[in-house]
Design a protein around this motif. Structure first.
Motif: not given
Length: 446
Positions: A185-199
């Protein structure tokens, strides 16, 4: 003479007072109108505060559980869930004679729900307005105070239970590390947000033995070979976008439920706040309860069990998302098929497999079918407040399958994530009902 006159007036007033009829407030709350309105307000606050889908499900569940426990404390036809749920202890709640149970249930919902959000003033304002309306129906002040106190008593137990689910500890866990590994997985446009709730898989489950208990089938092996299965499922997403009918586009937009959507106009980026998928299904739960004529106790049961199903679905789904850590269609297609392609829906900020909508919708639909029967006509107006039309379904299963497919139509999921996600959601919801129940006779038979 004055004493005699005073005694005469006092006697008249006493007789008049004793003859005055007390207002019957027993019908002040009968159905689920007030708790539904409270839930609608929670949904608005969740949108305002931009809570993620997993966190939103947690909020709905604990608030609904508090309301339900009040119902279970006054009606032997409902069984307390405390002592059945993971990490909970059996508690006996004994309301005083002055407690008006439906008001106490509503108070418990407000009390717990408000403690789980940021914008408490928004909920408190709504609560105060609701309580003012109920006071106008003749509920005496001492009854009001006793009912709110009992709701708080129950709510404190639920808050203490919630405090031990590892949520607060997870707020300080490290952020997800994006790697350059192929197929991840890579952040996606347009905001390129960080991954949500990885834990999120570390949050205590309500019923499941573990977050990985219903581990779904894995996605096809990653490959860039045009003859590979992975390339085929990616190309299928791309082709779907090109050939999508208006109906398929409408379905995708109806079930978008993306609280993170970012819009870009020129050099300006702004957020478009939307309902979460869990919020959509909690709304369907309310719609079905009203259509079925559920009383305040029945709708508290529906909300609590739908919330639990959603909560377990997101824990299970997020466990798989960060295990497989799969590249999203948008990234893959841009790299290997068409670098200019943009999906109809904006890609959410977390890995692809499995589809959260598929798992959560299948789990919710199973539970609602268990409570109402699957063949239930649904007039789904959950998205009307957000500018979308009503859609109708002949069953909860039909609604769930459409919600799942909407992610394929929208270009943000491969088909395996949808199909395996539906199975994952149904299986975990079925398991929930083998482990806990709201009816004493069902628990006895188990």
């Amino acid at each position: 003479m004055r004493t005699l006159k005073y005694m005469l007036i006092s006697g008249i007033l006493l007789i008049a007072s004793s003859c005055a009829k007390q207002v019957d407030y027993s019908q002040a709350i009968t159905d689920g109108q007030y708790i539904t309105e409270a839930q609608d307000k929670i949904t608005q606050v969740i949108i305002h505060d931009i809570f993620s889908p997993p966190v939103a499900a947690r909020i709905y569940t604990y608030a609904s559980l508090a309301a339900y426990e009040v119902a279970a404390s006054v009606d032997p036809n409902y069984l307390s869930l405390m002592g059945q749920l993971n990490g909970s202890e059996k508690v006996t709640f004994t309301p005083s004679e002055k407690v008006y149970p439906p008001l106490a249930s509503l108070a418990a919902y407000y009390y717990v729900g408000t403690g789980l959000i940021f914008s408490e003033d928004m909920m408190n304002e709504h609560r105060d307005a609701t309580f003012a309306t109920l006071k106008e129906k003749g509920i005496p002040e001492d009854v009001f105070e006793a009912s709110i106190a009992f709701g708080k008593e129950v709510g404190d137990v639920i808050k203490a239970y919630a405090s031990k689910d590892n949520y607060h500890q997870s707020r300080s866990y490290p952020k997800f590390t994006v790697t350059a590994d192929e197929g991840t997985w890579q952040p996606t446009p347009p905001a390129y947000m960080e991954a949500i709730e990885p834990h999120w898989s570390k949050i205590r489950t309500f019923v499941l033995d573990s977050a990985s208990q219903f581990r779904p089938l894995p996605p096809p092996p990653f490959s860039t070979d045009p003859k590979s299965e992975f390339f085929k499922v990616a190309k299928e997403v791309y082709d779907m976008d090109i050939s999508a009918t208006q109906e398929q586009k409408d379905i995708a937009l109806f079930w978008d439920c993306n609280p993170y959507k970012m819009n870009v106009k020129g050099h300006v980026m702004f957020a478009e706040k939307k309902i979460t998928p869990g919020g959509h299904w909690m709304s369907i739960a309310a719609i079905a309860s009203k259509a079925a004529g559920k009383d305040w106790k029945g709708i508290a049961e529906v909300f609590a069990m739908t919330g639990i199903s959603l909560n377990e679905a997101f824990i299970s789904c997020w466990d798989e998302k960060y295990r497989s850590n799969l590249i999203r269609p948008e990234t893959y297609i841009n790299q290997h098929i068409d670098e200019q392609w943009v999906p109809l829906l904006q890609t959410p900020p977390f890995p692809e497999h499995t589809s959260g909508h598929s798992v959560a919708s299948a789990a919710s639909a199973y539970t609602l079918a268990h409570l109402f029967g699957d063949e239930f006509h649904i007039v789904d107006s959950a998205e009307v407040a957000y500018g979308l039309p009503v859609r109708e379904y002949s069953s909860f299963t039909q609604a769930a399958e459409e919600a799942a497919l909407s992610r394929f139509y929208g270009g943000i999921h491969y088909r395996p994530a949808i199909e395996y996600g539906i199975t994952e959601g149904r299986d975990l919801a079925a398991f929930i009902w083998t482990k806990v129940d709201t009816k004493p006779k069902n628990v006895a038979s188990k």
